[in-house]
Design a protein around this motif. Sequence first.
Motif, PDB file in Angstrom:
ATOM      1  N   ASN A  71       0.856  -1.191   0.000  1.00  0.00           N
ATOM      2  CA  ASN A  71       0.000   0.000   0.000  1.00  0.00           C
ATOM      3  C   ASN A  71       0.886   1.233   0.000  1.00  0.00           C
ATOM      4  O   ASN A  71       1.626   1.479   0.962  1.00  0.00           O
ATOM      5  CB  ASN A  71      -0.916   0.001   1.230  1.00  0.00           C
ATOM      6  CG  ASN A  71      -1.983   1.087   1.155  1.00  0.00           C
ATOM      7  OD1 ASN A  71      -2.000   1.895   0.231  1.00  0.00           O
ATOM      8  ND2 ASN A  71      -2.866   1.110   2.131  1.00  0.00           N
ATOM      9  N   TYR A  76       1.067   5.435  -0.508  1.00  0.00           N
ATOM     10  CA  TYR A  76       0.210   6.619  -0.491  1.00  0.00           C
ATOM     11  C   TYR A  76       1.060   7.887  -0.358  1.00  0.00           C
ATOM     12  O   TYR A  76       1.893   7.999   0.538  1.00  0.00           O
ATOM     13  CB  TYR A  76      -0.771   6.527   0.681  1.00  0.00           C
ATOM     14  CG  TYR A  76      -1.657   7.743   0.852  1.00  0.00           C
ATOM     15  CD1 TYR A  76      -2.717   7.978  -0.020  1.00  0.00           C
ATOM     16  CD2 TYR A  76      -1.423   8.651   1.880  1.00  0.00           C
ATOM     17  CE1 TYR A  76      -3.535   9.084   0.134  1.00  0.00           C
ATOM     18  CE2 TYR A  76      -2.228   9.766   2.042  1.00  0.00           C
ATOM     19  CZ  TYR A  76      -3.284   9.983   1.167  1.00  0.00           C
ATOM     20  OH  TYR A  76      -4.086  11.091   1.316  1.00  0.00           O
ATOM     21  N   HIS A 122      -2.326  -8.060  -3.197  1.00  0.00           N
ATOM     22  CA  HIS A 122      -2.932  -6.731  -3.109  1.00  0.00           C
ATOM     23  C   HIS A 122      -1.886  -5.679  -3.479  1.00  0.00           C
ATOM     24  O   HIS A 122      -0.796  -5.657  -2.906  1.00  0.00           O
ATOM     25  CB  HIS A 122      -3.421  -6.427  -1.687  1.00  0.00           C
ATOM     26  CG  HIS A 122      -4.502  -7.340  -1.201  1.00  0.00           C
ATOM     27  ND1 HIS A 122      -5.807  -6.946  -1.074  1.00  0.00           N
ATOM     28  CD2 HIS A 122      -4.466  -8.635  -0.805  1.00  0.00           C
ATOM     29  CE1 HIS A 122      -6.530  -7.956  -0.613  1.00  0.00           C
ATOM     30  NE2 HIS A 122      -5.731  -8.994  -0.440  1.00  0.00           N
ATOM     31  N   ILE A 168      -1.915  -1.438  -3.908  1.00  0.00           N
ATOM     32  CA  ILE A 168      -2.651  -0.176  -3.843  1.00  0.00           C
ATOM     33  C   ILE A 168      -1.653   0.956  -4.054  1.00  0.00           C
ATOM     34  O   ILE A 168      -0.682   1.078  -3.309  1.00  0.00           O
ATOM     35  CB  ILE A 168      -3.360  -0.003  -2.486  1.00  0.00           C
ATOM     36  CG1 ILE A 168      -4.320  -1.177  -2.235  1.00  0.00           C
ATOM     37  CG2 ILE A 168      -4.105   1.321  -2.426  1.00  0.00           C
ATOM     38  CD1 ILE A 168      -4.909  -1.190  -0.836  1.00  0.00           C
ATOM     39  N   LYS A 193      -1.751   5.081  -4.502  1.00  0.00           N
ATOM     40  CA  LYS A 193      -2.602   6.272  -4.456  1.00  0.00           C
ATOM     41  C   LYS A 193      -1.745   7.536  -4.324  1.00  0.00           C
ATOM     42  O   LYS A 193      -0.846   7.599  -3.502  1.00  0.00           O
ATOM     43  CB  LYS A 193      -3.582   6.200  -3.276  1.00  0.00           C
ATOM     44  CG  LYS A 193      -4.664   5.142  -3.417  1.00  0.00           C
ATOM     45  CD  LYS A 193      -5.699   5.279  -2.313  1.00  0.00           C
ATOM     46  CE  LYS A 193      -6.859   4.331  -2.517  1.00  0.00           C
ATOM     47  NZ  LYS A 193      -7.926   4.527  -1.502  1.00  0.00           N
ATOM     48  N   TYR A 242      -6.092  -8.114  -6.198  1.00  0.00           N
ATOM     49  CA  TYR A 242      -6.753  -6.837  -5.932  1.00  0.00           C
ATOM     50  C   TYR A 242      -5.798  -5.704  -6.304  1.00  0.00           C
ATOM     51  O   TYR A 242      -4.711  -5.606  -5.754  1.00  0.00           O
ATOM     52  CB  TYR A 242      -7.152  -6.739  -4.456  1.00  0.00           C
ATOM     53  CG  TYR A 242      -7.994  -7.898  -3.998  1.00  0.00           C
ATOM     54  CD1 TYR A 242      -9.361  -7.923  -4.236  1.00  0.00           C
ATOM     55  CD2 TYR A 242      -7.415  -8.995  -3.365  1.00  0.00           C
ATOM     56  CE1 TYR A 242     -10.133  -8.999  -3.836  1.00  0.00           C
ATOM     57  CE2 TYR A 242      -8.172 -10.078  -2.970  1.00  0.00           C
ATOM     58  CZ  TYR A 242      -9.531 -10.071  -3.201  1.00  0.00           C
ATOM     59  OH  TYR A 242     -10.284 -11.141  -2.815  1.00  0.00           O
ATOM     60  N   THR A 260      -5.513  -1.483  -7.059  1.00  0.00           N
ATOM     61  CA  THR A 260      -6.108  -0.147  -6.982  1.00  0.00           C
ATOM     62  C   THR A 260      -5.091   0.877  -7.463  1.00  0.00           C
ATOM     63  O   THR A 260      -3.963   0.942  -6.948  1.00  0.00           O
ATOM     64  CB  THR A 260      -6.522   0.201  -5.536  1.00  0.00           C
ATOM     65  OG1 THR A 260      -7.495  -0.742  -5.088  1.00  0.00           O
ATOM     66  CG2 THR A 260      -7.115   1.599  -5.457  1.00  0.00           C
ATOM     67  N   ASP A 277      -4.862   5.005  -8.063  1.00  0.00           N
ATOM     68  CA  ASP A 277      -5.573   6.252  -7.791  1.00  0.00           C
ATOM     69  C   ASP A 277      -4.602   7.426  -7.944  1.00  0.00           C
ATOM     70  O   ASP A 277      -3.686   7.584  -7.148  1.00  0.00           O
ATOM     71  CB  ASP A 277      -6.160   6.218  -6.375  1.00  0.00           C
ATOM     72  CG  ASP A 277      -6.921   7.488  -6.021  1.00  0.00           C
ATOM     73  OD1 ASP A 277      -7.053   8.364  -6.888  1.00  0.00           O
ATOM     74  OD2 ASP A 277      -7.375   7.601  -4.877  1.00  0.00           O
ATOM     75  N   LYS A 328      -9.445  -1.603  -9.144  1.00  0.00           N
ATOM     76  CA  LYS A 328     -10.001  -0.275  -8.883  1.00  0.00           C
ATOM     77  C   LYS A 328      -9.155   0.752  -9.616  1.00  0.00           C
ATOM     78  O   LYS A 328      -7.945   0.825  -9.402  1.00  0.00           O
ATOM     79  CB  LYS A 328      -9.996   0.034  -7.381  1.00  0.00           C
ATOM     80  CG  LYS A 328     -10.959  -0.807  -6.569  1.00  0.00           C
ATOM     81  CD  LYS A 328     -10.958  -0.370  -5.100  1.00  0.00           C
ATOM     82  CE  LYS A 328     -11.929  -1.195  -4.272  1.00  0.00           C
ATOM     83  NZ  LYS A 328     -11.944  -0.769  -2.851  1.00  0.00           N
TER      84      LYS A 328
END
Length: 1251
Positions: free
Chosen positions: A963, A965, A989, A991, A993, A1010, A1012, A1014, A1040
Motif C-alpha cells: 500500500n 500513499y 494486493h 494499492i 494512491k 486486488y 487499486t 488512484d 479499482k
Amino acid sequence: MLEMTVIGWFASAVISKLISTAFDYIADKHKQEGTQAQLEILQNALPEIEAVAALAESAQIDEFDPQLKPLKAWLRKMKDAVYEAENVIDVIEYLQMEKANKQNKFMVRFVASSFKKGILNSDPTTLDKLKGVVKKLKDAAEDVGPFLRLLSLTSEQIHQRERKSGNTSNQESGQIGSRVVGRDDLKEEMLGWLRSSSTNNKHSESFYMNVTVISVVGLGGMGKTTLARFVYDDIKKDDFVLKIWVYVGNNFDVKIITSKILEDITKEKPKSDALHLLQEDLAKKLKSKKFLLVLDDVWSDDNIIEWEKLFAPLKHGHLGSKVFLTTRMASVAEIAAKVAGEKMKSIELKGLEEGAYLSLFNQYAFNNIDINQEKKLMSIGSKIARKLGGNPLAAKTIGMALNSNRNDDHWEKILHNDIWRCNQGKQGITSALQLSYKCLPLHLKCCFAYCSIFPRGHQFSKDDVVYMWIASGFIHQSHDNIGNTLEDIGRMYFDDLVKKSFFEVDHRNFSMHDLIYELAQSISYDECLRIIDVGSVCKLNTTVRHLCVEAENLDVVKELLKHGSSSSLRTMLFYYNGAEDELEQVLPDFLKAIKTVRVLCISAKNMKILPYEVGELKHLRYLELKYAKIIQLPASICKLYHLEFFIYSSDFGLPSSFSESCHLQCFIKSIKYISFDHNFFPRCMSSLTKIRHIIFPYWDLIEPIVGIGRLTRLQEFPRLKMSMNKSYCFKDMKDMVELRKLQIHCLDNVNDPKEAIEAKLDEKCNLNILLLHWRRSNTINHTEAKSAEELLDSLQPHSNLKKLELENYRGTRCSSWMQPPRLCNLESISLNYCLNLEQIPTVGQLPFLKRLILSEMPMLKQLGNEFHGDEKHSIFPSLVELEISSMEALELWSTYPTTEFAEWFPCLHRLKISNCPRLKQLPPLPPSLVKLSIFQVGLEHPLTLWQGHTTSGIISSSLEFINLYKLESLGRLYEGITDFDQNFACLRHLIVKKCSTLTELPPLPLTIKYLTIDKAGLTNFTLITSSSIGTLNSSPDEIKIEGYPNITCLPPVDVLKQFTSLQSLYFNNCEVLMSLEGLHSIHSLKHLQISRCPNITRGEVPVTVENLSIDDPSLLLRASLRNLRCLHKLQVSYNVKLTSFPDYFESWIVENHKSLQHLGFYYLKSLEELPSCLNRLTSLKSLELRSVSQLHVLPDLPSSLQRLWIRSSSAELEEHYKNGGVHWPKIAHIPSCAITAGRLQTMCVRDVSFC
C-alpha cells in the motif's frame, strides 16, 4: 451415561482442607473425641473416595444400568456433602477474615492451617455445621468399599469391550448420503491443493520436506469424512501412485495405524507386529512413490513423540506426497503440521448454507411424503432445521427420526425442547457429539458443562468465563502448572476447548454452536437451569447449583421468592430489562434468597442502586454489574471478604449532537455526561484482601481507592494516577507482588524521582505489562527533562517484563535498563510522543521482541547501529511488526545489512512507515515481509530486497500486500530485481494512491488479485499505458481505477478476454473515460461500480453482473446497461444534486425487476422522493437508505419486502413511520424495519480506556 462434573480432585481438596480445619479446632478441645474418631475414619477413607471418583469419571457408564443405581445415589450423596463442606470452610475463613479486619490487622491471605482459637466458640451455629458435615462425609466414606470393587470390575469390562471392537465407534460420522451437498467449492479447492505439484516447504529444511499436510477441522457430523471420501475417490492414479485410507479414531496407537497403512497398500495383514519392522516395511513401500494418505477422525493432540514415530517412514515418499487429516480439533492439525515442520494448513468445515441445508433436511424428514399435504409440518421442520446449525449428520438423523413420527405435537415438542429427546439411534448426532465430550479430560468437562448456564447464542469473552470458572472452583493448581496463576491455567483450559471445537471464535468474543450448546445442557441438566418465564418457575431442585434468570418483568423473581431461599446455588446470572422502581423493591429480598452464591452477574439497564443486602453474600467471589447506572457502591460491599473479581460496565446515552460516525475521541470526551459519586468505591474497600481483578472503565471520574496497597492479590493496578496530593504513591505498590499489569499516569506530578524506588518494580517477577505516561506538553525545559530521566531510571522493572510503553516521555535519553540484556524477555515496545528523545536503545538485539512502535519523536534524526546493534548475528531476530510514524527529522536509516549479518529481520511480517518527509531511502526489505505500507514518506530511491547469502540472485519475497500513499518523490518502485514475477510470487494486493512521480511499475505477478490505482503518474505500465488499459500477466479478482486522468477507453476484446477471474471492477473519478466497449467479454464480472465518470457515452456491460453501483442515473441511458438478467443488487449513491428519479430510471428497474432483490440509495442529500414504481418490484427483499435527510415520505412498497433499513433520515420520516406513527400501517407487514434520524442512542463502554 453417568457424568459427575465435580468429584475427583475437587472432593479430595475440600475433604483434605476440612480435615485439617477440624483437627486444628479439636486439638485443643478434649471433649470432641467423637468428632475426632469420625475425622480419622474420613481421613482413612479418602484414598478410596478418590479412586471411586476417578473410576466413575474415566469409565463411561450407562446411567440407566439398574446395577449402578446405588452407585449414582452414593456419588450424589458424596457430591452434596462435599459442596456443603466447602460452604462450612468458607464460613470459617470468612469469620477469620472478619475478625482480622475488625482488629484492623493487615492480612495478606488466610489458609485453614492458620485457624485461630475462639472463632468457632463465638459462632455455635458454624460449629454445629462443621460437626454435621464431618458426620455426613464419614457416613458416605464408610460405604465406599463395595463401589470401588464394582467400578473396578465395570471399568475393566468396558476396556475389554473397547479393545475387542478396535475402538471403531462412530467411524462414519458425517456420512450423509451418496452425494456432497453444498460443498462443491471446498471440494474443488481441496482437489486443487492435492493435485498441485509444488509443496509449501520444498525450500525448507524440514525433515519431511517431501510431504505436506492438510487438515479438515469441524464438529462431529459436519461431513468431514464424507467430503474427504468424495475428494479421495476423485483422485486418479495419475495424481498419486498410492492412495491410502486409514480410520484412526481416539485410539492413537502408532503400531496399529502403521499396520493399517501397510494393509491398505498390500491388501493383506502384515506378518510382523513389531513397530520397528512395520516402519521399515512401510518405508520400503513408500520409497520414491508419490502417495496420498488420509488419516480419518484423528483425536490425539498431546503426544508429539508418537506423531513423530508415525510420520518417520513418510519421509521416504516422493516430492508432492500429501497427508490429509480429518479431525474435530484444531489442536490435532497444529501438532501434525508441527511434526511435519511446516505452517499449518487447515480448512474449517462450518455448517451448510441455509437453503442447501433445508433442502437436505427435507429429504430425510419428508422422505416418501407429499410435502404439499404437510404445510404445518413443513413450517415446524424449517424452524427445527435452523436450530441444527447447518450440521449434515443432524439433518439426517433428526430428519429420519421425525419422519418416523409425523405428529404435529411431537414435532412441536422437539422444536421447543431440545433435539436430545429425539430418538436418533447409536449413529445419531447426539452420539457423535457425546463422544467428543467423553474424550475430554476431567478438568475440561466441568468447565464446558458450566457454560450451559449462558443464554443460547450468548457471546462471551475469554476472561469473563475464566473468572467465573475460578470463582466456581473449577480451576486448580497442580504440579504440572506451578508458576502459572489461576488465570493462566483457566485461559489454557479455554484455549483447549476452542481447539477441540467446543467454542467458536467470533471476532474478539466466543460462542457455542447450537448443537454444542444443547450438548452442554444435556450434560448439566441436573445442575444448571435457565428460567425465562413464569411458567418455567418451580421449586428449585436441590441439585441445581447454577441458575440463569432472564426476565422482561419481575414476576419470575417474585415466583422464585415464593419458594424460599436456596442453600445450594453457587451461580446466579440475572438478566433484567424492565422497570427500575420495581427492581429496587424486589432486589433486596432476591439477594437474601441466594446467600450461598459464588458468582453473581446482574445485567439490568435501569439499575441505579446496588442494595445493601449484597454484603450478606459471604461466599461471593465474582460480582459483575452490567449496563448499570450505579453511581456509588454500598459500604456493605466491603464485607465480601471472599470477593476476587469485581466487574462494572455502564450503559449511558450520548447527546443527540453526536452522530453515528462519531470518532472515538468524541466518544471519550462525552464522558462528562456520565455522573459518578467521587467516592464510588467505599473507603473500606481495602478490606477485600482476596480481590484479584477490579474492572472499571471510569477511574478518571472517581477518587482513588483508599489503602489500595493492602490489595496484594490485585493483578492489574487500576490506572495509577500520580497527583500532587499523593492520593496514590509509589509505596502503595511495594507489597503488590501479584501485579501482572501496571499503568501509571501523570508521572510529571512526581516531585522526587527517588520515591519511585519504593514501588520495588524490579522485584515484581510477575509483572508482564508496564505503561508509563507523562502528560502531553509541547514545551519541555531542561529541568523537566532531567527529572523525567531520573524518574525513569528509578522505575526499572523485573527482567520478566514482556510489554513496555512510554508515552509523552520528556527525557532526551532512555534509561540504561532499557538496553540489552537487562530486559531480555521484552516482546513489545511502544514509544509515543517522546518530543525530546534523540536516540533509541539497542532494541535490535532483544531476542524475543515481536512488536515495535515508534511515533512522534521530532528530535530523532537517524536509526543506526545504536538501534540495530552492530554484532554479527541476527538483527531483530523475532520482530513481527514494525511501525515508524511521524518522525519529522528522520533522515537516515543508516545501517544496511551485509552478508556479515546472519539474519536481517528474519521474522518481520508487517512494516508500516508514515509521515517521515525527510527519509529518502529504506534499507533492503527482508524476504519474510508480508504486508508493506508506506504513507507520506520522502522516498527518492526504489525499494530493494535483502540478498542475504544467496548467490543465485533470485530472492523469493513473501509480500502479499503493498500500500503506497503520497510518495511524491518516488519514480520507480523496485531496483535490482531481474524477475519481478518470480521474486514476488505471493503478491495479492497492490494499492497505489497519489504517487504523482511514480511513472513505472514492473509486470504484475500471476497471483495479483486486488489492484487499486488512484491518481498515480504511471506512463509505462503493462496494465495502464498512455490512454488505454493494456495487458496483464495475471487475472485479478478485483481492479479499482480511481482518479486516473489519462484513461479514455478499455483495451480490445482479445485483451479483456484474458481477465477470466475478474469479478469486481471499479471506476471512480476518471473524467476522460468515454467508453466501456469490450467490457461485455469479461464473463466472470459480477460487481461493477461507476462513479464520477461523466463522459461515458457508450459501452456494453456483461449480463453476468449481479451488483451494480452508480452515482448518476443517466448512465443507464449513456451506457448499454439493459438486459442485466442476473442483477440482484442496485445502488445509487453520492449524488448531492439528485432530487428525484427520471422516468427512464423507473422504466429500467421495472424491466430488470425479476432478479432484483436488493435496492440501496446512499448519501443522496437532496433526494425528495423515491421511484413510484417500487411496489411493482415483486422480487425485492431489501431496501436500504442512508443520509437521505430531505426524504419525508415513502411510496407504496412491495409485499415481497423483508427488510427496510433507513439511517440518517429526516426526523419527520422517522416520526411518521415508527410503530404507532401515521404511516406505520404502510410498512407494518415488513418483518424487519429500522428507521432512525441518526441519533446514537446508547453505547456500552466497558473495556474503553479513557484518558
